[in-house]
Every structure is written in structure tokens, then in C-alpha cells.
Design an enzyme around this catalytic site. Structure first.
Site, PDB file in Angstrom:
ATOM      1  N   THR A  13       0.834  -1.205   0.000  1.00  0.00           N
ATOM      2  CA  THR A  13       0.000   0.000   0.000  1.00  0.00           C
ATOM      3  C   THR A  13       0.864   1.249   0.000  1.00  0.00           C
ATOM      4  O   THR A  13       0.653   2.175  -0.793  1.00  0.00           O
ATOM      5  CB  THR A  13      -0.916   0.018   1.238  1.00  0.00           C
ATOM      6  OG1 THR A  13      -1.695  -1.173   1.263  1.00  0.00           O
ATOM      7  CG2 THR A  13      -1.829   1.222   1.229  1.00  0.00           C
ATOM      8  N   TYR A  31     -12.734  -3.845  -2.199  1.00  0.00           N
ATOM      9  CA  TYR A  31     -13.913  -3.471  -2.973  1.00  0.00           C
ATOM     10  C   TYR A  31     -14.918  -4.617  -3.126  1.00  0.00           C
ATOM     11  O   TYR A  31     -16.112  -4.425  -2.971  1.00  0.00           O
ATOM     12  CB  TYR A  31     -13.551  -2.919  -4.364  1.00  0.00           C
ATOM     13  CG  TYR A  31     -14.762  -2.377  -5.087  1.00  0.00           C
ATOM     14  CD1 TYR A  31     -15.312  -1.153  -4.727  1.00  0.00           C
ATOM     15  CD2 TYR A  31     -15.369  -3.102  -6.102  1.00  0.00           C
ATOM     16  CE1 TYR A  31     -16.448  -0.668  -5.355  1.00  0.00           C
ATOM     17  CE2 TYR A  31     -16.504  -2.623  -6.744  1.00  0.00           C
ATOM     18  CZ  TYR A  31     -17.047  -1.407  -6.367  1.00  0.00           C
ATOM     19  OH  TYR A  31     -18.172  -0.935  -6.981  1.00  0.00           O
ATOM     20  N   TYR A  63      -2.662  -9.768   5.121  1.00  0.00           N
ATOM     21  CA  TYR A  63      -2.709  -8.354   5.510  1.00  0.00           C
ATOM     22  C   TYR A  63      -4.158  -7.947   5.726  1.00  0.00           C
ATOM     23  O   TYR A  63      -4.939  -7.902   4.769  1.00  0.00           O
ATOM     24  CB  TYR A  63      -2.033  -7.526   4.422  1.00  0.00           C
ATOM     25  CG  TYR A  63      -1.994  -6.033   4.619  1.00  0.00           C
ATOM     26  CD1 TYR A  63      -2.219  -5.441   5.859  1.00  0.00           C
ATOM     27  CD2 TYR A  63      -1.710  -5.189   3.543  1.00  0.00           C
ATOM     28  CE1 TYR A  63      -2.177  -4.067   6.026  1.00  0.00           C
ATOM     29  CE2 TYR A  63      -1.655  -3.809   3.695  1.00  0.00           C
ATOM     30  CZ  TYR A  63      -1.901  -3.262   4.944  1.00  0.00           C
ATOM     31  OH  TYR A  63      -1.856  -1.896   5.094  1.00  0.00           O
ATOM     32  N   ARG A  86      -9.274   0.153   4.680  1.00  0.00           N
ATOM     33  CA  ARG A  86      -8.958   0.408   3.277  1.00  0.00           C
ATOM     34  C   ARG A  86      -9.674  -0.560   2.337  1.00  0.00           C
ATOM     35  O   ARG A  86      -9.877  -0.230   1.173  1.00  0.00           O
ATOM     36  CB  ARG A  86      -7.446   0.300   3.034  1.00  0.00           C
ATOM     37  CG  ARG A  86      -6.629   1.349   3.765  1.00  0.00           C
ATOM     38  CD  ARG A  86      -5.183   1.357   3.293  1.00  0.00           C
ATOM     39  NE  ARG A  86      -5.057   2.031   2.018  1.00  0.00           N
ATOM     40  CZ  ARG A  86      -4.368   3.165   1.821  1.00  0.00           C
ATOM     41  NH1 ARG A  86      -3.759   3.756   2.835  1.00  0.00           N
ATOM     42  NH2 ARG A  86      -4.302   3.717   0.635  1.00  0.00           N
ATOM     43  N   LYS A  89      -0.251  -9.440   9.009  1.00  0.00           N
ATOM     44  CA  LYS A  89      -0.051  -8.028   9.326  1.00  0.00           C
ATOM     45  C   LYS A  89      -1.404  -7.497   9.756  1.00  0.00           C
ATOM     46  O   LYS A  89      -2.335  -7.395   8.939  1.00  0.00           O
ATOM     47  CB  LYS A  89       0.474  -7.256   8.114  1.00  0.00           C
ATOM     48  CG  LYS A  89       0.599  -5.753   8.357  1.00  0.00           C
ATOM     49  CD  LYS A  89       0.983  -5.005   7.089  1.00  0.00           C
ATOM     50  CE  LYS A  89       1.029  -3.497   7.345  1.00  0.00           C
ATOM     51  NZ  LYS A  89       1.320  -2.727   6.106  1.00  0.00           N
ATOM     52  N   ILE A 143       5.229  -4.136  10.511  1.00  0.00           N
ATOM     53  CA  ILE A 143       5.433  -3.716   9.119  1.00  0.00           C
ATOM     54  C   ILE A 143       5.045  -2.249   9.098  1.00  0.00           C
ATOM     55  O   ILE A 143       3.880  -1.899   9.247  1.00  0.00           O
ATOM     56  CB  ILE A 143       4.624  -4.579   8.142  1.00  0.00           C
ATOM     57  CG1 ILE A 143       5.137  -6.028   8.198  1.00  0.00           C
ATOM     58  CG2 ILE A 143       4.732  -4.019   6.720  1.00  0.00           C
ATOM     59  CD1 ILE A 143       4.376  -7.004   7.322  1.00  0.00           C
TER      60      ILE A 143
END
Length: 294
Positions: free
Chosen positions: A47, A110, A136, A141, A164, A206
Site C-alpha cells: 500500500t 472493494y 494483511y 482500506r 499483518k 510492518i
């Protein structure tokens, strides 16, 4: 117990860009500085690395370049997740071929997959990988949350070794630790929660902060692991204002501005991302001066 990819701090490294594309000279210099400063691993084209707006060719070349530049000195973790699972498999197979040490697989964004959809998607990618996979979870997001129960199922896969966790939900992270035990390593995905996650058995972070403070971010983890919990906690709190400013606009807008101020890149982002608002940038740079970064 599965093998740990890294312990300590991994930088979710920016991708220096300009009008012509990826600035590999700047990228290489940033990688060298990160290693010189003692970072424990590097995450390429996640990202923070603006993987979502790179072309397919740029994405692959940035992974290959990073692997070649690092040359085995620290682990390289390639961001190969996507909401298109066939494409994620293609990227993962490529990253394995060019020598990345592990994959970072974001939850499909999405699409808003069900938990079963997440389970099947991550299983399909892990089946195609010859290297360890770090999942992740960043619901803010992606629009979906990888639940602890689903992660416990996925932890049975031999190639799925870590998560993560950027949900920001400490209770959820605690449940992951309770359900998964030593079948999965936990990394903080939030720089303001490094020490709290370590206290739950986490193996590190991270980090976005480590783009500009790799030595200090790694040291925070080292202090904790060496038993200096008070020292690690002090560092966590000392950097809290800086971390808040690095996330006062959507990542990686602020960290790009910070890295540009340090000479590591141009302050160049691709739409829909835009440069940091002037008033926010002034606050960020003022805080960086307090830490002698500029």
C-alpha cells in the site's frame, strides 16, 4: 511451529516516482540507506509503495529491482495481493521466481468477500506460492475484515505463516493470538500499536514510520524483546505525534512528503492520491525537525 520471516521492523517502503515512472536511482539509494540503518526486512510495492497505481510491468520490475538491490542482506517481502485473485496468483508466482523471500497478501478490496471467500482466495494464492505468505488485514482500506476464526483456519496452510494486523482492534488481535498460537506470527500494521502488539506475542511491525526512522523503529522492537519494556514504551510514546501526522491524510501521502523533505524522492504521487495539504505538511515537517530528521 513455522519459520519466522523476520523479527523486528520491516519497512513498507515507498516507491519513488516521477513523471517518467519509477525512479530506480532514488529507490536504490533508499533501500541502501534502510539496510545501513539496520532495518530488519523490506516490504516492496505494498500500500505504501503505491502498488495500486503502478502498471503491471512497473509492479513486477519494482519487486525484481528490490530483490536484486537487497541481494539477500535482509528479507524482501513482495506485495502481491489483489482483489483479482487470478492476478494475485500471477504476481505471486512472478515474485517467487525472481527471489522474493515472502509475499504480503492484502484482503481483496472493494469486492467485500465473505469469510469463506477470503478463506478460498488466500488458500488459492498460498497454493500457488513457493514462499511464505503474510496475510494483511486492513479493513479501513479494503471494506472487509479477516476475522480471527477465519485466520485460524488459514493458519493450517503450510505456506501461510503470518498476519499483518492493521484493524486497529487490539481485542481482535488478542483473539488471533489466542486462537492461532504458534501457527501464525503477528505483526503490527499500525505504528501507534507496535508495543501493544508485541505484548500479545507479536514478532514485530510492518511500518510506515520506518521509512524515515528505520533505526529507531527496529530499536523499539529490540528493546522490547531484550526485556526493556519501559524503554520500548517510551519510544512508542515519544513518536506518537509523528506517527499521527504520518497518518493525518491517507497513507502514503504524508510519508511521501516526509521522504521528499529528507531527499529520498520527489513528492510525486499518482491520482487519485495528491500531495499533502500545505497546512498538514507544515505540521509534519515541524515535528520531523523536533526529531532531527530534517
Amino acid at each position: 511451529m513455522k519459520n519466522t520471516v523476520f523479527t523486528g521492523a520491516a519497512t513498507a517502503i515507498i516507491t519513488p516516482l516521477n513523471e517518467r515512472g519509477v525512479d530506480y536511482e532514488k529507490f536504490g539509494a533508499l533501500i541502501e540507506w534502510q539496510i545501513k540503518e539496520g532495518i530488519d526486512a523490506i516490504v516492496a510495492v505494498g500500500t505504501t509503495g503505491e502498488g495500486s497505481t503502478l502498471t503491471d510491468a512497473e509492479h513486477k520490475e519494482a519487486i525484481r529491482f528490490c530483490v536484486e538491490k537487497v541481494a539477500g542482506r535482509v528479507p524482501v517481502i513482495a506485495g502481491t495481493g489483489s482483489n483479482d485473485i487470478a492476478y494475485a496468483i500471477e504476481l505471486t508466482e512472478y515474485a517467487c521466481k525472481v527471489g522474493a523471500d515472502a509475499m504480503l497478501l492484502v484482503t481483496p478490496y472493494y469486492n467485500k468477500a465473505t469469510q469463506e471467500g477470503l478463506y478460498q482466495s488466500f488458500t488459492a494464492i498460498a497454493n500457488a506460492s513457493t514462499k511464505p505468505c503474510i496475510l494483511y488485514n486492513v479493513p479501513s482500506r479494503t471494506g472487509c475484515n479477516l476475522l480471527p476464526e477465519t485466520l485460524a483456519r488459514l493458519a493450517k496452510h503450510p505456506n501461510i505463516v503470518a498476519v499483518k494486523e492493521a484493524s486497529g482492534n487490539i481485542s481482535q488481535i488478542a483473539k488471533v493470538a489466542a486462537l492461532c498460537g504458534d501457527e501464525i506470527d503477528i505483526y503490527s500494521g499500525n505504528d501507534d500499536q507496535i508495543v501493544p502488539v508485541l505484548s500479545l506475542g507479536g514478532k514485530g511491525v510492518i511500518s510506515v514510520l520506518s521509512n524515515i526512522m528505520p533505526k529507531e523503529t527496529s530499536l523499539m522492537c529490540k528493546k522490547y524483546f531484550e526485556g526493556d519494556v519501559a524503554g520500548a514504551c517510551k519510544m512508542q510514546l515519544d513518536y506518537l505525534n509523528l506517527v499521527d501526522l504520518l497518518f493525518c491524510e491517507v497513507n502514503p501521502i504524508p510519508v511521501k512528503a516526509a521522504c521528499a523533505a529528507m531527499g529520498f524522492c520527489e513528492n510525486y504521487l499518482r491520482l487519485p492520491l495528491t500531495p499533502m495539504a500545505k497546512q498538514n505538511e507544515e505540521k509534519l515537517l515541524a515535528e520531523m525537525k523536533k526529531h532531527n530528521l530534517i
